[in-house]
Design a protein around this motif. Structure first.
Motif, PDB file in Angstrom:
ATOM      1  N   PRO A  65      18.141   6.005  94.926  1.00 43.34           N
ATOM      2  CA  PRO A  65      17.558   6.701  96.079  1.00 43.34           C
ATOM      3  C   PRO A  65      16.530   7.753  95.673  1.00 43.34           C
ATOM      4  O   PRO A  65      16.660   8.401  94.624  1.00 43.34           O
ATOM      5  N   GLU A  66      15.511   7.903  96.506  1.00 40.82           N
ATOM      6  CA  GLU A  66      14.404   8.798  96.166  1.00 40.82           C
ATOM      7  C   GLU A  66      14.854  10.240  95.975  1.00 40.82           C
ATOM      8  O   GLU A  66      14.313  10.956  95.122  1.00 40.82           O
ATOM      9  N   ASP A  67      15.825  10.709  96.755  1.00 38.30           N
ATOM     10  CA  ASP A  67      16.267  12.095  96.619  1.00 38.30           C
ATOM     11  C   ASP A  67      17.210  12.286  95.439  1.00 38.30           C
ATOM     12  O   ASP A  67      17.473  13.420  95.027  1.00 38.30           O
ATOM     13  N   VAL A  68      17.708  11.188  94.895  1.00 37.00           N
ATOM     14  CA  VAL A  68      18.600  11.269  93.738  1.00 37.00           C
ATOM     15  C   VAL A  68      17.814  11.500  92.458  1.00 37.00           C
ATOM     16  O   VAL A  68      18.258  12.217  91.558  1.00 37.00           O
ATOM     17  N   PHE A  69      16.628  10.898  92.361  1.00 39.63           N
ATOM     18  CA  PHE A  69      15.774  11.076  91.186  1.00 39.63           C
ATOM     19  C   PHE A  69      14.366  11.371  91.670  1.00 39.63           C
ATOM     20  O   PHE A  69      13.701  10.507  92.244  1.00 39.63           O
ATOM     21  N   GLN A  70      13.919  12.598  91.448  1.00 38.94           N
ATOM     22  CA  GLN A  70      12.612  13.025  91.937  1.00 38.94           C
ATOM     23  C   GLN A  70      11.743  13.525  90.793  1.00 38.94           C
ATOM     24  O   GLN A  70      12.188  14.323  89.958  1.00 38.94           O
ATOM     25  N   ASN A  71      10.521  13.063  90.771  1.00 37.92           N
ATOM     26  CA  ASN A  71       9.515  13.615  89.872  1.00 37.92           C
ATOM     27  C   ASN A  71       8.816  14.761  90.585  1.00 37.92           C
ATOM     28  O   ASN A  71       8.479  14.654  91.771  1.00 37.92           O
ATOM     29  N   VAL A  72       8.593  15.871  89.868  1.00 37.83           N
ATOM     30  CA  VAL A  72       7.939  17.027  90.490  1.00 37.83           C
ATOM     31  C   VAL A  72       6.807  17.528  89.603  1.00 37.83           C
ATOM     32  O   VAL A  72       6.877  17.451  88.375  1.00 37.83           O
ATOM     33  N   PHE A  73       5.768  18.026  90.237  1.00 41.60           N
ATOM     34  CA  PHE A  73       4.672  18.694  89.550  1.00 41.60           C
ATOM     35  C   PHE A  73       4.793  20.187  89.840  1.00 41.60           C
ATOM     36  O   PHE A  73       4.643  20.617  90.992  1.00 41.60           O
ATOM     37  N   LEU A  74       5.084  20.961  88.811  1.00 43.59           N
ATOM     38  CA  LEU A  74       5.315  22.390  88.979  1.00 43.59           C
ATOM     39  C   LEU A  74       4.512  23.181  87.963  1.00 43.59           C
ATOM     40  O   LEU A  74       4.351  22.743  86.816  1.00 43.59           O
ATOM     41  N   ASP A  75       4.027  24.351  88.372  1.00 47.80           N
ATOM     42  CA  ASP A  75       3.446  25.256  87.389  1.00 47.80           C
ATOM     43  C   ASP A  75       4.562  26.132  86.821  1.00 47.80           C
ATOM     44  O   ASP A  75       5.720  26.076  87.257  1.00 47.80           O
ATOM     45  N   HIS A  76       4.226  26.940  85.823  1.00 45.60           N
ATOM     46  CA  HIS A  76       5.252  27.729  85.146  1.00 45.60           C
ATOM     47  C   HIS A  76       5.909  28.741  86.078  1.00 45.60           C
ATOM     48  O   HIS A  76       7.125  28.952  86.020  1.00 45.60           O
ATOM     49  N   ASP A  77       5.123  29.380  86.917  1.00 47.31           N
ATOM     50  CA  ASP A  77       5.679  30.411  87.795  1.00 47.31           C
ATOM     51  C   ASP A  77       6.689  29.824  88.773  1.00 47.31           C
ATOM     52  O   ASP A  77       7.761  30.401  89.002  1.00 47.31           O
ATOM     53  N   THR A  78       6.356  28.702  89.372  1.00 47.21           N
ATOM     54  CA  THR A  78       7.279  28.084  90.324  1.00 47.21           C
ATOM     55  C   THR A  78       8.529  27.580  89.612  1.00 47.21           C
ATOM     56  O   THR A  78       9.647  27.694  90.139  1.00 47.21           O
ATOM     57  N   THR A  79       8.350  27.043  88.412  1.00 50.49           N
ATOM     58  CA  THR A  79       9.513  26.617  87.617  1.00 50.49           C
ATOM     59  C   THR A  79      10.448  27.785  87.387  1.00 50.49           C
ATOM     60  O   THR A  79      11.668  27.682  87.599  1.00 50.49           O
ATOM     61  N   ALA A  80       9.892  28.913  86.945  1.00 48.59           N
ATOM     62  CA  ALA A  80      10.716  30.094  86.688  1.00 48.59           C
ATOM     63  C   ALA A  80      11.391  30.597  87.960  1.00 48.59           C
ATOM     64  O   ALA A  80      12.560  31.010  87.945  1.00 48.59           O
ATOM     65  N   THR A  81      10.675  30.529  89.073  1.00 49.00           N
ATOM     66  CA  THR A  81      11.245  30.975  90.346  1.00 49.00           C
ATOM     67  C   THR A  81      12.459  30.132  90.727  1.00 49.00           C
ATOM     68  O   THR A  81      13.518  30.662  91.112  1.00 49.00           O
TER      69      THR A  81
END
Length: 460
Positions: free
Chosen positions: A178-194
């Motif tokens: 299922p799509e919500d079970v495995f998701q690819n995300v594009f994140l910058d460092h600040d959002t990752t840390a948040t």
């Protein structure tokens, strides 16, 4: 402000791919969907989860003809080596095969009064931050067993290999995950840390630099989020006087320069018994001189550019500093060396541990070689490092290797091989290489938490 993530191809410096990073609110929504989907995924039978994950792996393999040149464009590995699918399948298959064992209840005892056991239960949402050097194999180390164990997974890849996560998600979704079970995300460092600081995740697996690992720990401070960290390395090889010299040269030098030296457990320093030192250096130089540096899209190329100009600049700086301090370089500048991402592989002798090239992680195609007189000197030098991932020992004497291995401060000891990850063994390190461990039964233990059951029976 919208943040655009760009993959700059080391082949020619052009923008190969770009994606828009998620805003903090969009990223939170993604994590919320992953959390909502986790209980239902964990409730599925283990055999069903295993089958879906392995179907996803096979769907990924079906994309290999597209993946191989894509990797060459993104991080410079020559197409002649065929990509990473063999390793991906080997690791995922092993973890699938041992899933029942790795996730089995620990039976403590049962009698007429009590039943006691310990279950392995999923953490919940697992966040995987994967590196660019082996982007598929390093990701599958955690993605496959995390999903099999009943976690949901959010995958963030390095910008240098921006398209890898998309392909993995597409393959797994096409196979029925299922799509919500495995998701690819594009994140910058600040959002990752948040997100980490807000405890959006229950487990974080990061493979990357020591500085990146420290940033992860700072972001998680006070949240008690479990972490697995594979960070830097400065892996040594030690060639003893009874070693198979030709095999040692071929394996250790390949481990030093393959993938342009950009291997987590690549060999970055070699210690050779003084009786073999001169001939070892001679044969090593011959081996490196035979390499062909060039465009990774050409079949004749055996060593491509480094993934980014700034990585090559660090390696050049280490080499230049060593030469100024008295080291000797043995490889003349190759025609394709452009002073930027295309870097001549180098062998250095007359090196000491006062030089950064023998202390700091190089992560490039350079290796220093030193003579040693005995095991004690070799062990002292191998342990004179802030890192501890692997060590490669070369001798015909198994018991001697075990004795030396017991004294070496690393997560893995190889004998008569190097630069290989056996999925049946725990992939782990010590010191500034990080903490935790992936693959093997222990990998499942790290991707789950123990839950104890102490059940008193009602008797009449």
């Amino acid at each position: 402000m919208t943040r655009i993530l760009r993959c700059i191809s080391p082949i020619d410096g052009s923008v190969f791919a770009e994606r828009e990073a998620l805003s903090p609110d969009a990223a939170r929504a993604t994590a919320t969907r992953a959390r909502a989907a986790q209980a239902g995924w964990a409730a599925r039978p283990l055999s069903e989860r295993v089958d879906l994950v392995m179907a996803g792996v096979e769907a990924l393999g079906a994309m290999n003809d597209e993946i191989v040149p894509e990797l060459a464009h993104m991080m410079g590995r020559p197409v002649r080596y065929g990509g990473e699918f063999g390793g991906v399948r080997e690791r995922a298959s092993h973890m699938a095969a041992i899933a029942r064992e790795g996730l089995a209840d620990l039976q403590v005892g049962e009698d007429a009064t009590f039943k006691r056991y310990i279950k392995r239960v999923p953490h919940g949402v697992v966040f995987v931050v994967a590196p660019w050097n082996y982007p598929y194999m390093t990701a599958i180390n955690t993605v496959a067993p995390a999903l099999v164990a009943g976690n949901t997974v959010m995958l963030k890849h390095a910008t240098q290999t921006l398209l890898v996560g998309e392909r993995m998600a597409r393959a797994f979704h096409s196979a029925g995950v299922p799509e919500d079970v495995f998701q690819n995300v594009f994140l910058d460092h600040d959002t990752t840390a948040t997100l980490i600081g807000e405890r959006a995740f229950d487990f974080v697996n990061f493979t990357g630099s020591v500085g990146g690992g420290r940033a992860m720990e700072r972001a998680a401070a006070g949240t008690f989020t479990a972490m697995g960290l594979e960070l830097g390395g400065k892996d040594p090889g030690y060639v003893m006087e009874d070693a198979d010299l030709d095999a040692a040269v071929a394996t250790l030098i390949d481990a030093a320069v393959y993938n342009s030296g950009q291997c987590c457990c690549g060999i970055e320093r070699i210690y050779v018994h003084e009786s073999l030192y001169d001939v070892f250096v001679e044969k090593s130089v011959e081996t490196v001189r035979a390499l062909r540096l060039g465009n990774p899209l050409e079949e004749a190329t055996t060593i491509g550019p480094m993934a980014n100009v700034r990585f090559a600049e660090e390696v050049r700086a280490q080499i230049d500093e060593a030469l100024k301090m008295g080291a000797t370089a043995h490889i003349a500048t190759m025609p394709a060396d452009d002073g930027a991402a295309y870097l001549t592989p180098q062998i250095l002798t007359d090196v000491t541990h006062d030089m950064r090239v023998m202390r700091d992680e190089s992560f490039g195609p350079v290796v220093g070689i030193m003579p040693v007189k005995d095991d004690d000197e070799a062990v002292r030098l191998m342990n004179n490092s802030e890192f501890g991932l692997t060590a490669s020992l070369w001798t015909a004497d198994l018991e001697r290797a075990e004795r030396v291995g017991d004294r070496v401060e690393t997560g893995t000891v190889f004998l008569n091989r190097a630069d290989y990850l056996d999925p049946g063994l725990c992939w782990t390190g010590c010191k500034n290489t990080g903490r935790g461990g992936s693959l093997s039964v222990i990998g499942y233990h790290n991707l789950t938490r123990p839950k104890s059951y102490h059940l008193k029976k009602v008797t009449r």
